[in-house]
Design a protein around this motif. Structure first.
Motif, mmCIF file in Angstrom:
data_model
loop_
_atom_site.group_PDB
_atom_site.id
_atom_site.type_symbol
_atom_site.label_atom_id
_atom_site.label_comp_id
_atom_site.label_asym_id
_atom_site.label_seq_id
_atom_site.Cartn_x
_atom_site.Cartn_y
_atom_site.Cartn_z
ATOM 1 N N ASP A 1 131.592 -42.763 -84.057
ATOM 2 C CA ASP A 1 132.423 -43.774 -84.701
ATOM 3 C C ASP A 1 132.090 -45.107 -84.028
ATOM 4 O O ASP A 1 131.566 -45.137 -82.918
ATOM 5 N N CYS A 2 132.361 -46.225 -84.667
ATOM 6 C CA CYS A 2 132.146 -47.518 -84.019
ATOM 7 C C CYS A 2 133.095 -48.555 -84.600
ATOM 8 O O CYS A 2 133.633 -48.384 -85.702
ATOM 9 N N THR A 3 133.320 -49.584 -83.837
ATOM 10 C CA THR A 3 134.167 -50.678 -84.304
ATOM 11 C C THR A 3 133.310 -51.674 -85.083
ATOM 12 O O THR A 3 132.073 -51.658 -85.005
ATOM 13 N N ARG B 1 124.349 -50.189 -84.794
ATOM 14 C CA ARG B 1 124.961 -49.097 -85.578
ATOM 15 C C ARG B 1 123.889 -48.236 -86.253
ATOM 16 O O ARG B 1 123.947 -47.004 -86.242
ATOM 17 N N ALA C 1 125.835 -44.690 -86.152
ATOM 18 C CA ALA C 1 127.295 -44.750 -86.056
ATOM 19 C C ALA C 1 127.885 -45.357 -87.321
ATOM 20 O O ALA C 1 127.256 -46.184 -87.989
ATOM 21 N N THR C 2 129.107 -44.936 -87.649
ATOM 22 C CA THR C 2 129.782 -45.414 -88.851
ATOM 23 C C THR C 2 131.158 -45.969 -88.477
ATOM 24 O O THR C 2 131.920 -45.331 -87.749
ATOM 25 N N VAL C 3 131.457 -47.149 -88.983
ATOM 26 C CA VAL C 3 132.745 -47.776 -88.695
ATOM 27 C C VAL C 3 133.882 -46.948 -89.291
ATOM 28 O O VAL C 3 133.878 -46.616 -90.488
ATOM 29 N N GLY C 4 134.853 -46.577 -88.436
ATOM 30 C CA GLY C 4 136.040 -45.874 -88.904
ATOM 31 C C GLY C 4 135.825 -44.438 -89.311
ATOM 32 O O GLY C 4 136.625 -43.882 -90.066
ATOM 33 N N SER C 5 134.761 -43.806 -88.810
ATOM 34 C CA SER C 5 134.487 -42.419 -89.204
ATOM 35 C C SER C 5 135.432 -41.426 -88.553
ATOM 36 O O SER C 5 135.561 -40.284 -89.013
ATOM 37 N N GLY C 6 136.064 -41.820 -87.465
ATOM 38 C CA GLY C 6 136.982 -40.908 -86.789
ATOM 39 C C GLY C 6 136.310 -39.915 -85.871
ATOM 40 O O GLY C 6 136.960 -38.971 -85.396
ATOM 41 N N ALA C 7 134.995 -40.086 -85.606
ATOM 42 C CA ALA C 7 134.280 -39.173 -84.709
ATOM 43 C C ALA C 7 134.871 -39.245 -83.308
ATOM 44 O O ALA C 7 135.516 -40.229 -82.927
ATOM 45 N N LEU D 1 133.633 -43.073 -79.723
ATOM 46 C CA LEU D 1 133.745 -44.392 -80.338
ATOM 47 C C LEU D 1 132.879 -45.386 -79.573
ATOM 48 O O LEU D 1 132.979 -45.504 -78.358
#
Length: 295
Positions: free
Chosen positions: A27-29, A37, A42-48, A51
Protein backbone atom coordinates in the motif's frame (compact mmCIF):
# COMPACT_ATOMS: atom_id res chain seq x y z
CA UNK A 1 1.82 -4.59 9.64
CA UNK A 2 4.57 -2.10 8.90
CA UNK A 3 5.01 1.49 7.76
CA UNK A 4 8.08 2.26 5.63
CA UNK A 5 8.98 5.94 5.56
CA UNK A 6 10.98 7.16 2.56
CA UNK A 7 13.34 10.13 2.65
CA UNK A 8 11.40 13.02 1.06
CA UNK A 9 14.56 14.22 -0.66
CA UNK A 10 15.65 10.76 -1.79
CA UNK A 11 12.40 8.80 -2.15
CA UNK A 12 14.10 6.29 -4.39
CA UNK A 13 16.25 5.08 -1.48
CA UNK A 14 14.72 2.45 0.80
CA UNK A 15 15.97 1.65 4.34
CA UNK A 16 17.93 -1.61 4.27
CA UNK A 17 15.76 -3.08 7.03
CA UNK A 18 12.69 -2.61 4.81
CA UNK A 19 14.00 -4.46 1.73
CA UNK A 20 12.63 -7.94 2.73
CA UNK A 21 9.14 -6.41 3.08
CA UNK A 22 8.99 -5.20 -0.52
CA UNK A 23 8.27 -8.59 -2.08
CA UNK A 24 4.57 -8.75 -1.24
CA UNK A 25 1.59 -6.46 -1.87
CA UNK A 26 2.29 -2.84 -0.98
CA UNK A 27 0.00 0.00 0.00
CA UNK A 28 1.24 3.59 -0.34
CA UNK A 29 0.17 7.12 0.41
CA UNK A 30 -0.54 9.65 -2.30
CA UNK A 31 2.66 11.60 -1.58
CA UNK A 32 4.86 8.76 -2.85
CA UNK A 33 6.18 9.78 -6.31
CA UNK A 34 4.55 7.96 -9.22
CA UNK A 35 7.85 6.50 -10.46
CA UNK A 36 8.56 5.03 -7.01
CA UNK A 37 5.06 3.55 -6.82
CA UNK A 38 5.50 2.01 -10.25
CA UNK A 39 8.90 0.56 -9.44
CA UNK A 40 7.65 -0.98 -6.18
CA UNK A 41 4.30 -2.04 -7.56
CA UNK A 42 2.52 -0.17 -4.76
CA UNK A 43 -1.08 1.02 -4.97
CA UNK A 44 -2.56 3.98 -3.11
CA UNK A 45 -5.17 2.85 -0.57
CA UNK A 46 -4.88 -0.86 -1.33
CA UNK A 47 -4.97 -1.79 2.34
CA UNK A 48 -1.91 -4.08 2.08
CA UNK A 49 -0.09 -4.88 5.30
CA UNK A 50 2.96 -2.83 4.35
CA UNK A 51 2.44 0.89 3.80
CA UNK A 52 4.98 3.05 1.93
CA UNK A 53 4.89 6.76 2.76
CA UNK A 54 6.97 9.91 2.57
CA UNK A 55 5.31 12.23 5.08
CA UNK A 56 5.39 10.93 8.65
CA UNK A 57 2.46 13.23 9.39
CA UNK A 58 0.20 11.78 6.69
CA UNK A 59 -3.13 10.70 8.13
CA UNK A 60 -2.73 7.13 6.85
CA UNK A 61 0.62 6.89 8.64
CA UNK A 62 -0.71 8.42 11.84
CA UNK A 63 -3.61 6.01 11.89
CA UNK A 64 -1.38 2.96 11.54
CA UNK A 65 0.94 4.31 14.24
CA UNK A 66 -2.08 4.68 16.54
CA UNK A 67 -2.76 0.99 15.98
CA UNK A 68 0.79 0.20 17.09
CA UNK A 69 2.31 -0.74 13.74
CA UNK A 70 6.07 -0.80 13.38
CA UNK A 71 7.68 2.14 11.57
CA UNK A 72 10.88 1.69 9.55
CA UNK A 73 12.79 4.79 8.49
CA UNK A 74 16.39 5.43 7.57
CA UNK A 75 18.28 6.86 10.57
CA UNK A 76 19.09 10.54 10.13
CA UNK A 77 22.60 11.26 8.88
CA UNK A 78 24.57 14.34 9.96
CA UNK A 79 24.16 17.03 7.35
CA UNK A 80 21.13 15.54 5.63
CA UNK A 81 19.11 18.66 6.35
CA UNK A 82 21.50 20.55 4.12
CA UNK A 83 19.62 18.86 1.28
CA UNK A 84 16.52 20.75 2.36
CA UNK A 85 18.41 24.02 2.17
CA UNK A 86 19.58 23.15 -1.36
CA UNK A 87 16.02 22.26 -2.31
CA UNK A 88 14.68 25.56 -0.97
CA UNK A 89 17.31 27.47 -2.96
CA UNK A 90 16.34 25.57 -6.10
CA UNK A 91 12.67 26.30 -5.52
CA UNK A 92 13.33 30.00 -5.00
CA UNK A 93 15.32 30.01 -8.22
CA UNK A 94 12.52 28.20 -10.02
CA UNK A 95 10.06 31.00 -9.33
CA UNK A 96 12.10 33.27 -11.58
CA UNK A 97 11.91 36.22 -9.21
CA UNK A 98 14.53 38.42 -7.57
CA UNK A 99 16.95 35.54 -7.14
CA UNK A 100 17.52 34.95 -10.87
CA UNK A 101 18.40 38.62 -11.40
CA UNK A 102 21.40 38.37 -9.07
CA UNK A 103 25.04 37.84 -10.00
CA UNK A 104 28.16 36.96 -8.06
CA UNK A 105 29.02 40.65 -8.09
CA UNK A 106 25.59 41.89 -6.94
CA UNK A 107 25.74 39.58 -3.93
CA UNK A 108 29.12 40.84 -2.76
CA UNK A 109 27.68 43.34 -0.30
CA UNK A 110 25.36 40.73 1.23
CA UNK A 111 28.25 38.31 1.65
CA UNK A 112 30.29 41.00 3.37
CA UNK A 113 27.39 42.04 5.64
CA UNK A 114 26.64 38.47 6.65
CA UNK A 115 30.31 37.84 7.42
CA UNK A 116 30.49 40.85 9.72
CA UNK A 117 27.22 39.89 11.42
CA UNK A 118 28.65 36.42 12.04
CA UNK A 119 31.78 37.97 13.54
CA UNK A 120 29.56 40.12 15.79
CA UNK A 121 27.71 37.01 17.01
CA UNK A 122 31.04 35.35 17.82
CA UNK A 123 32.25 38.45 19.63
CA UNK A 124 29.04 38.61 21.67
CA UNK A 125 29.18 34.92 22.56
CA UNK A 126 25.60 34.53 21.35
CA UNK A 127 24.97 30.88 20.33
CA UNK A 128 21.50 31.57 18.95
CA UNK A 129 22.76 34.50 16.91
CA UNK A 130 25.73 32.42 15.79
CA UNK A 131 23.43 29.69 14.49
CA UNK A 132 21.31 32.21 12.60
CA UNK A 133 24.27 34.02 11.06
CA UNK A 134 25.90 30.75 10.02
CA UNK A 135 22.64 29.97 8.22
CA UNK A 136 22.74 33.33 6.46
CA UNK A 137 26.32 32.65 5.39
CA UNK A 138 25.30 29.19 4.17
CA UNK A 139 22.63 30.87 2.04
CA UNK A 140 25.38 32.83 0.32
CA UNK A 141 27.22 29.60 -0.52
CA UNK A 142 24.04 28.05 -1.91
CA UNK A 143 23.15 31.23 -3.80
CA UNK A 144 26.54 31.63 -5.47
CA UNK A 145 26.58 27.93 -6.35
CA UNK A 146 23.13 28.19 -7.94
CA UNK A 147 24.21 31.20 -10.00
CA UNK A 148 27.32 29.31 -11.12
CA UNK A 149 25.14 26.41 -12.23
CA UNK A 150 23.70 28.66 -14.94
CA UNK A 151 27.10 29.77 -16.26
CA UNK A 152 27.53 29.32 -19.98
CA UNK A 153 31.31 29.04 -19.78
CA UNK A 154 32.33 27.21 -16.60
CA UNK A 155 29.28 25.94 -14.70
CA UNK A 156 29.50 24.13 -11.38
CA UNK A 157 27.03 23.03 -8.72
CA UNK A 158 26.93 23.04 -4.94
CA UNK A 159 27.99 19.37 -5.10
CA UNK A 160 31.11 20.41 -7.02
CA UNK A 161 31.82 22.96 -4.28
CA UNK A 162 31.51 20.22 -1.65
CA UNK A 163 33.70 17.84 -3.68
CA UNK A 164 36.39 20.51 -4.00
CA UNK A 165 36.36 21.07 -0.25
CA UNK A 166 36.58 17.34 0.52
CA UNK A 167 39.47 16.90 -1.92
CA UNK A 168 41.32 19.85 -0.38
CA UNK A 169 40.85 18.58 3.18
CA UNK A 170 41.97 15.09 2.20
CA UNK A 171 45.04 16.45 0.43
CA UNK A 172 46.09 18.73 3.25
CA UNK A 173 45.19 16.41 6.14
CA UNK A 174 47.02 13.11 5.53
CA UNK A 175 45.63 11.63 8.76
CA UNK A 176 42.21 11.50 7.07
CA UNK A 177 43.38 8.90 4.56
CA UNK A 178 46.47 7.19 5.99
CA UNK A 179 44.63 5.07 8.54
CA UNK A 180 45.42 7.33 11.50
CA UNK A 181 42.90 6.89 14.32
CA UNK A 182 44.36 8.45 17.47
CA UNK A 183 45.09 12.02 18.57
CA UNK A 184 47.53 13.95 16.41
CA UNK A 185 50.18 16.50 17.29
CA UNK A 186 48.87 19.97 16.40
CA UNK A 187 52.30 21.27 15.32
CA UNK A 188 52.78 18.29 13.02
CA UNK A 189 49.29 18.78 11.65
CA UNK A 190 49.93 22.45 10.86
CA UNK A 191 53.27 21.64 9.26
CA UNK A 192 51.74 18.93 7.08
CA UNK A 193 48.96 21.34 6.06
CA UNK A 194 51.47 23.99 4.94
CA UNK A 195 53.61 21.48 3.03
CA UNK A 196 50.58 20.07 1.21
CA UNK A 197 49.26 23.55 0.51
CA UNK A 198 52.58 24.68 -0.95
CA UNK A 199 52.81 21.61 -3.20
CA UNK A 200 49.19 21.99 -4.26
CA UNK A 201 49.33 25.68 -5.11
CA UNK A 202 52.92 25.85 -6.42
CA UNK A 203 52.78 29.61 -5.96
CA UNK A 204 55.74 31.72 -7.12
CA UNK A 205 55.27 34.24 -4.30
CA UNK A 206 54.80 33.79 -0.59
CA UNK A 207 52.04 36.41 -0.85
CA UNK A 208 50.00 34.66 -3.54
CA UNK A 209 46.46 33.82 -2.54
CA UNK A 210 45.98 36.68 -0.08
CA UNK A 211 42.65 38.43 -0.61
CA UNK A 212 43.59 42.08 -1.15
CA UNK A 213 39.95 43.20 -0.90
CA UNK A 214 39.84 42.49 2.84
CA UNK A 215 40.02 45.38 5.32
CA UNK A 216 43.41 47.08 5.31
CA UNK A 217 44.37 46.12 8.88
CA UNK A 218 43.60 42.44 8.30
CA UNK A 219 45.38 42.58 4.95
CA UNK A 220 48.51 44.10 6.48
CA UNK A 221 48.57 41.57 9.29
CA UNK A 222 48.26 38.70 6.80
CA UNK A 223 50.95 40.09 4.50
CA UNK A 224 53.46 40.59 7.32
CA UNK A 225 52.76 37.11 8.71
CA UNK A 226 53.23 35.45 5.32
CA UNK A 227 56.37 37.36 4.45
CA UNK A 228 58.13 36.81 7.78
CA UNK A 229 57.16 33.13 7.74
CA UNK A 230 58.88 32.93 4.35
CA UNK A 231 62.11 34.18 5.95
CA UNK A 232 61.85 37.93 5.39
CA UNK A 233 63.78 39.68 8.19
CA UNK A 234 61.53 41.75 10.42
CA UNK A 235 63.53 44.94 9.87
CA UNK A 236 62.53 44.98 6.20
CA UNK A 237 58.89 45.53 7.14
CA UNK A 238 58.27 49.30 6.75
CA UNK A 239 57.36 51.19 9.95
CA UNK A 240 54.16 52.52 8.31
CA UNK A 241 52.85 48.93 8.23
CA UNK A 242 53.37 48.50 11.96
CA UNK A 243 51.83 51.76 13.12
CA UNK A 244 48.40 53.01 12.07
CA UNK A 245 47.89 56.77 12.18
CA UNK A 246 44.26 57.79 12.61
CA UNK A 247 43.93 61.52 11.81
CA UNK A 248 40.15 61.75 11.68
CA UNK A 249 40.04 62.68 8.01
CA UNK A 250 38.91 59.21 6.93
CA UNK A 251 42.17 58.38 5.20
CA UNK A 252 43.67 55.83 7.59
CA UNK A 253 42.26 52.82 5.75
CA UNK A 254 43.45 53.98 2.33
CA UNK A 255 46.87 55.00 3.62
CA UNK A 256 47.52 51.64 5.25
CA UNK A 257 46.22 49.73 2.21
CA UNK A 258 48.43 51.78 -0.14
CA UNK A 259 51.54 51.20 1.97
CA UNK A 260 50.76 47.49 2.24
CA UNK A 261 50.24 47.04 -1.49
CA UNK A 262 53.54 48.84 -2.13
CA UNK A 263 55.23 46.44 0.27
CA UNK A 264 53.59 43.52 -1.54
CA UNK A 265 54.97 44.78 -4.86
CA UNK A 266 58.46 45.03 -3.37
CA UNK A 267 58.30 41.50 -1.96
CA UNK A 268 57.20 40.14 -5.33
CA UNK A 269 59.93 42.04 -7.15
CA UNK A 270 62.52 40.68 -4.72
CA UNK A 271 61.33 37.10 -5.24
CA UNK A 272 61.35 37.58 -9.01
CA UNK A 273 64.89 38.99 -9.00
CA UNK A 274 66.14 36.10 -6.88
CA UNK A 275 64.42 33.56 -9.10
CA UNK A 276 66.05 35.13 -12.17
CA UNK A 277 69.42 34.41 -10.51
CA UNK A 278 68.50 30.78 -10.01
CA UNK A 279 67.15 30.92 -6.48
CA UNK A 280 64.07 28.66 -6.42
CA UNK A 281 60.77 30.16 -5.37
CA UNK A 282 60.41 29.72 -1.63
CA UNK A 283 64.16 29.28 -1.23
CA UNK A 284 65.10 32.73 0.05
CA UNK A 285 66.86 32.84 3.40
CA UNK A 286 67.28 35.99 5.50
CA UNK A 287 70.56 36.98 3.82
CA UNK A 288 69.11 36.48 0.34
CA UNK A 289 66.08 38.58 1.20
CA UNK A 290 68.35 41.44 2.24
CA UNK A 291 70.66 41.06 -0.78
CA UNK A 292 67.93 41.08 -3.39
CA UNK A 293 65.84 43.61 -1.50
CA UNK A 294 68.60 46.16 -1.90
CA UNK A 295 68.62 45.62 -5.65
Amino acid sequence: MTVILLDPYRPGSVPLEAVPLLTGPLDCTDDVPAEVRETLGATVGSGAETLIAVDAGHEAVRERVRWGERVIAAPPAPGERLLRAVDVMDRLWGFGGWEVTQTHDSLRRYLLEETYELLDAIEEGDPHGLREELGDLLLQVLFHSRIAEESGTDPFTVDDVADTLVAKLASRSPHLTNGHTGPIDVAEQEAAWEVAKAAEKARPSCLDGIATAQPALALTDKVIARATRAGLPAHLVPPELRTVHVTGDGGAEDALRSATLQFVATVRATEKAAHADGVPYGGLDADAWVRYWEK
